[in-house]
Design a protein around this motif. Structure first.
Motif, PDB file in Angstrom:
ATOM      1  N   VAL A   1       0.837  -1.201   0.000  1.00 28.64           N
ATOM      2  CA  VAL A   1       0.000   0.000   0.000  1.00 28.64           C
ATOM      3  C   VAL A   1       0.870   1.248   0.000  1.00 28.64           C
ATOM      4  N   TRP A   2       1.897   1.239   0.843  1.00 26.96           N
ATOM      5  CA  TRP A   2       2.808   2.393   0.901  1.00 26.96           C
ATOM      6  C   TRP A   2       3.444   2.648  -0.459  1.00 26.96           C
ATOM      7  N   LYS A   3       3.856   1.583  -1.142  1.00 27.29           N
ATOM      8  CA  LYS A   3       4.467   1.742  -2.469  1.00 27.29           C
ATOM      9  C   LYS A   3       3.470   2.353  -3.452  1.00 27.29           C
ATOM     10  N   SER A   4       2.221   1.926  -3.385  1.00 24.43           N
ATOM     11  CA  SER A   4       1.197   2.477  -4.276  1.00 24.43           C
ATOM     12  C   SER A   4       0.965   3.956  -3.989  1.00 24.43           C
ATOM     13  N   VAL A   5       0.939   4.322  -2.708  1.00 23.03           N
ATOM     14  CA  VAL A   5       0.729   5.720  -2.338  1.00 23.03           C
ATOM     15  C   VAL A   5       1.856   6.603  -2.862  1.00 23.03           C
ATOM     16  N   GLN A   6       3.075   6.095  -2.829  1.00 29.07           N
ATOM     17  CA  GLN A   6       4.198   6.890  -3.331  1.00 29.07           C
ATOM     18  C   GLN A   6       4.046   7.156  -4.832  1.00 29.07           C
ATOM     19  N   LYS A   7       3.527   6.187  -5.565  1.00 32.22           N
ATOM     20  CA  LYS A   7       3.289   6.390  -6.993  1.00 32.22           C
ATOM     21  C   LYS A   7       2.194   7.426  -7.219  1.00 32.22           C
ATOM     22  N   TRP A   8       1.153   7.372  -6.393  1.00 31.62           N
ATOM     23  CA  TRP A   8       0.082   8.361  -6.506  1.00 31.62           C
ATOM     24  C   TRP A   8       0.625   9.764  -6.265  1.00 31.62           C
ATOM     25  N   LYS A   9       1.482   9.895  -5.247  1.00 28.37           N
ATOM     26  CA  LYS A   9       2.018  11.217  -4.911  1.00 28.37           C
ATOM     27  C   LYS A   9       2.931  11.765  -5.998  1.00 28.37           C
ATOM     28  N   MET A  10       3.516  10.881  -6.765  1.00 32.13           N
ATOM     29  CA  MET A  10       4.364  11.319  -7.880  1.00 32.13           C
ATOM     30  C   MET A  10       3.532  11.686  -9.112  1.00 32.13           C
ATOM     31  N   GLY A  11       2.200  11.588  -8.986  1.00 31.86           N
ATOM     32  CA  GLY A  11       1.327  11.955 -10.079  1.00 31.86           C
ATOM     33  C   GLY A  11       1.229  10.897 -11.153  1.00 31.86           C
ATOM     34  N   SER A  12       1.131   9.639 -10.748  1.00 28.25           N
ATOM     35  CA  SER A  12       1.048   8.562 -11.720  1.00 28.25           C
ATOM     36  C   SER A  12      -0.201   8.724 -12.585  1.00 28.25           C
ATOM     37  N   PRO A  13      -0.060   8.846 -13.905  1.00 27.57           N
ATOM     38  CA  PRO A  13      -1.232   9.038 -14.778  1.00 27.57           C
ATOM     39  C   PRO A  13      -2.107   7.800 -14.882  1.00 27.57           C
ATOM     40  N   SER A  14      -1.581   6.651 -14.497  1.00 22.28           N
ATOM     41  CA  SER A  14      -2.340   5.410 -14.612  1.00 22.28           C
ATOM     42  C   SER A  14      -3.232   5.155 -13.410  1.00 22.28           C
ATOM     43  N   ARG A  15      -3.267   6.097 -12.464  1.00 25.52           N
ATOM     44  CA  ARG A  15      -4.077   5.891 -11.271  1.00 25.52           C
ATOM     45  C   ARG A  15      -5.555   5.903 -11.631  1.00 25.52           C
ATOM     46  N   THR A  16      -6.264   4.922 -11.129  1.00 26.76           N
ATOM     47  CA  THR A  16      -7.693   4.800 -11.394  1.00 26.76           C
ATOM     48  C   THR A  16      -8.463   5.896 -10.661  1.00 26.76           C
ATOM     49  N   GLY A  17      -9.359   6.578 -11.373  1.00 26.02           N
ATOM     50  CA  GLY A  17     -10.249   7.546 -10.756  1.00 26.02           C
ATOM     51  C   GLY A  17      -9.699   8.943 -10.600  1.00 26.02           C
ATOM     52  N   LEU A  18      -8.482   9.216 -11.057  1.00 28.82           N
ATOM     53  CA  LEU A  18      -7.902  10.555 -10.909  1.00 28.82           C
ATOM     54  C   LEU A  18      -8.610  11.540 -11.838  1.00 28.82           C
ATOM     55  N   ILE A  19      -9.186  12.605 -11.268  1.00 28.08           N
ATOM     56  CA  ILE A  19      -9.881  13.627 -12.048  1.00 28.08           C
ATOM     57  C   ILE A  19      -9.003  14.852 -12.249  1.00 28.08           C
ATOM     58  N   LEU A  20      -8.468  15.387 -11.158  1.00 26.04           N
ATOM     59  CA  LEU A  20      -7.582  16.549 -11.216  1.00 26.04           C
ATOM     60  C   LEU A  20      -6.341  16.273 -10.382  1.00 26.04           C
ATOM     61  N   ALA A  21      -5.183  16.638 -10.922  1.00 25.75           N
ATOM     62  CA  ALA A  21      -3.946  16.455 -10.163  1.00 25.75           C
ATOM     63  C   ALA A  21      -3.819  17.485  -9.054  1.00 25.75           C
ATOM     64  N   ASP A  22      -4.412  18.684  -9.249  1.00 26.74           N
ATOM     65  CA  ASP A  22      -4.338  19.734  -8.229  1.00 26.74           C
ATOM     66  C   ASP A  22      -5.632  20.534  -8.231  1.00 26.74           C
ATOM     67  N   LEU A  23      -6.479  20.245  -7.279  1.00 28.39           N
ATOM     68  CA  LEU A  23      -7.750  20.944  -7.150  1.00 28.39           C
ATOM     69  C   LEU A  23      -7.556  22.401  -6.765  1.00 28.39           C
ATOM     70  N   SER A  24      -6.447  22.728  -6.098  1.00 30.92           N
ATOM     71  CA  SER A  24      -6.205  24.105  -5.661  1.00 30.92           C
ATOM     72  C   SER A  24      -5.644  24.978  -6.771  1.00 30.92           C
ATOM     73  N   THR A  25      -5.356  24.382  -7.943  1.00 28.44           N
ATOM     74  CA  THR A  25      -4.787  25.100  -9.105  1.00 28.44           C
ATOM     75  C   THR A  25      -3.580  25.953  -8.721  1.00 28.44           C
ATOM     76  N   GLY A  26      -2.699  25.377  -7.928  1.00 29.69           N
ATOM     77  CA  GLY A  26      -1.459  26.052  -7.571  1.00 29.69           C
ATOM     78  C   GLY A  26      -1.540  26.953  -6.362  1.00 29.69           C
ATOM     79  N   ALA A  27      -2.725  27.073  -5.741  1.00 32.85           N
ATOM     80  CA  ALA A  27      -2.852  27.936  -4.570  1.00 32.85           C
ATOM     81  C   ALA A  27      -2.094  27.370  -3.375  1.00 32.85           C
ATOM     82  N   GLU A  28      -2.055  26.044  -3.279  1.00 32.14           N
ATOM     83  CA  GLU A  28      -1.292  25.399  -2.205  1.00 32.14           C
ATOM     84  C   GLU A  28       0.100  25.027  -2.713  1.00 32.14           C
TER      85      GLU A  28
END
Length: 545
Positions: free
Chosen positions: A369-396
């Motif tokens: 699970v930890w390995k999968s989370v690290q891939k998600w945090k790196m912005g893996s494009p193959s992640r299931t269900g990803l709609i937006l990489a950054d909802l804050s549009t750079g505000a955060e």
């Protein structure tokens, strides 16, 4: 739904898991962490103020109703689909006189008395039960009976961890304010806290045992190695191999109980369920002219004997902390067995023992699970269900992703991302606001600082920003203060430090979760939005609009 747990020296059977199940969302007012499909936090505790008071060893009052569980820090990498309780074994070592808070030696706690011998077997059994019941009460330390010190459970494990962490933070606070007596005493707050608890036998799972540990679940996170010692998961505060001696009919030999994979010795394998573990040795991996082979003794000998016995060994993965690059976290990855052992030449030229650990099937995922989370945090494009990489549009400063693994909804309706509270109408304070006159930054222990005075004389945070104050209201430095923006008393004004994610739940709408483990006392985020008055609420038809 119940699931048969892992017993000693047993191989659990693998079963079907419903991948569509989502952890239920708790009300935001409870601050209960909500985790992804592949994460789950350990939510339990005893005290309404998140961590226990500093009267650590007060005897509990009799006939008190059990308090309701409270949220604990996010300290687990676990799949919420595997929530069932599992029967566990024990681990740990016995306590001995240790150095107290001010360097004083504190003696051993009371030990369980031996029941008197009687001629009648039945009366002996009754006497034994009565004696054990009395000793469970009389030798209770801080609410932990003698029996629970030997064999813990989820509640007592949480109690020990939360008490240790609150004491450690308090010692850090006193040390920062130079109010702690460090003469002839250990200066490190983490070691002083652990010594104080150990000296008073404020521990659990002190009886060593092969197999799982009561109250410690697969996926649990530990921020310091000494925490694993206090709850009996791994008995060595520095050594990577914990073992005990087992006596057979003809001989006695050491067997391994647990190993900590720190990553220093290139232990990782490509398969998440396989660990290539290197033996221990003083000269290992050092560029030394005098090359020494590792010796088959102590921990190495225990691993060798366990490879022959095929007994279960607990594996803890040491991983780099994403928030604090100079620190590590430790994730309990479950039970393994040693499948193979060999010797190979190390970088220094000496012989190094190698052991191949293979994870037992049927256990909840943790390291994977930890390995999968690290891939998600790196912005893996193959992640299931990803709609937006950054909802804050750079505000955060850290992106806040938007994920939906449940249905086809593309995001919350009528949603605008705010960094802070939005007031539709200007307002003014009824009383004038005054700030501190500190030069550059507020200093712990400076009673001339008006902000420290408002916090009843204590600096509310440790040097690394962990909350220690038990007041219902914490006063931070504000715009009227003369201290710099990097003042340590502006913790909640520094923005996100953990990677957050807005996600779709199965039947509760949209929720917020963290992809990083969160230490107790850590600032998470500001609960922001638009402030509206009652007139606008009534005009729109209610609070839910």
């Amino acid at each position: 739904m119940e699931e048969q747990g892992l017993c000693q020296n047993s191989v659990p059977s693998s079963g079907f898991v419903d991948k569509t199940r989502i952890v239920e969302v708790k009300p935001l007012r409870s601050l209960a962490p909500v985790l992804p499909k592949s994460l789950q936090s350990s939510l339990s505790g005893r005290y309404p103020s998140v961590f226990p008071p500093f009267v650590l060893f007060k005897e509990p009052e009799e006939s008190q109703p059990s308090p309701a569980p409270i949220p604990a820090p996010i300290r687990s990498y676990r799949n919420p689909l595997d929530e069932e309780e599992t029967p566990h074994g024990d681990n740990g070592d016995t306590s001995s006189p240790m150095e107290g808070l001010n360097g004083k030696s504190v003696g051993d706690s009371q030990k369980r008395a031996v029941p008197p011998l009687n001629s009648c077997k039945s009366s002996q059994k009754r006497s034994k039960k009565t004696q054990e019941s009395q000793n469970d009460s009389s030798s209770s330390v801080g609410g932990i009976s003698a029996a629970r010190r030997d064999d813990g459970d989820h509640d007592v494990v949480n109690l020990v961890l939360m008490t240790y962490d609150s004491l450690r933070r308090r010692l850090c606070q006193l040390e920062d304010a130079k109010e702690l007596n460090t003469t002839m005493a250990i200066k490190r707050a983490d070691l002083r806290a652990s010594n104080a608890l150990t000296a008073r036998a404020f521990r659990t799972n002190m009886r060593k045992r092969v197999g799982a540990v009561p109250g410690v679940e697969i996926g649990d996170i530990f921020f310091l190695r000494i925490e694993m010692v206090l709850v009996g998961l791994h008995g060595q505060s520095m050594g990577g191999i914990d073992y005990m001696t087992i006596k057979d009919e003809h001989q006695e030999e050491p067997v391994a109980l647990s190993v900590v994979s720190s990553g220093v010795y290139d232990n990782d394998a490509e398969d998440n369920d396989v660990l290539i573990y290197s033996g221990q040795g003083e000269n290992f991996n050092k560029k030394d002219k005098h090359v020494i082979d590792q010796k088959l003794q102590r921990g190495n000998l225990a691993l060798d004997r366990s490879s022959r016995r095929k007994n279960e060994v607990r594996v803890i993965r040491g991983l780099r902390d994403a928030v604090n690059k100079n620190a590590k976290i430790y994730v309990y990855d479950g039970l393994y067995k040693i499948q193979d052992a060999w010797i190979e030449k190390g970088k220094s030229g000496g012989g190094v023992f190698k052991y191949k650990f293979v994870r037992l099937p049927g256990q909840p995922s943790a390291f994977a699970v930890w390995k999968s989370v690290q891939k998600w945090k790196m912005g893996s494009p193959s992640r299931t269900g990803l709609i937006l990489a950054d909802l804050s549009t750079g505000a955060e400063s850290i992106p806040v992703s938007l994920v939906n693994e449940v249905d086809n909804e593309k995001g919350p309706a009528f949603f605008t991302y705010f960094l802070s509270l939005k007031h539709p109408k200007p307002f003014s304070l009824r009383q004038p606001s005054y700030g501190c006159n500190c030069n550059k930054a507020c200093v712990p222990g400076d009673l001339n600082c008006s902000c420290i005075q408002r916090n009843e004389g204590d600096f509310p945070y440790t040097a690394n920003g962990a909350l220690v104050s038990r007041n219902q209201l914490v006063h931070e430095c504000g715009p009227m203060c003369k201290c710099f923006p990097n003042c340590k008393n502006r913790v909640s004004q520094t923005g996100l430090k953990h990677q957050m994610e807005v996600f779709r739940t199965k039947d509760r709408g949209w929720g917020l979760r963290s992809l990083d483990p969160i230490r107790a006392g850590t600032f998470i985020c500001e609960y922001a939005g638009e402030v509206i008055d009652r007139a606008k609420v009534n005009q729109n038809g209610g609070y839910n609009d």
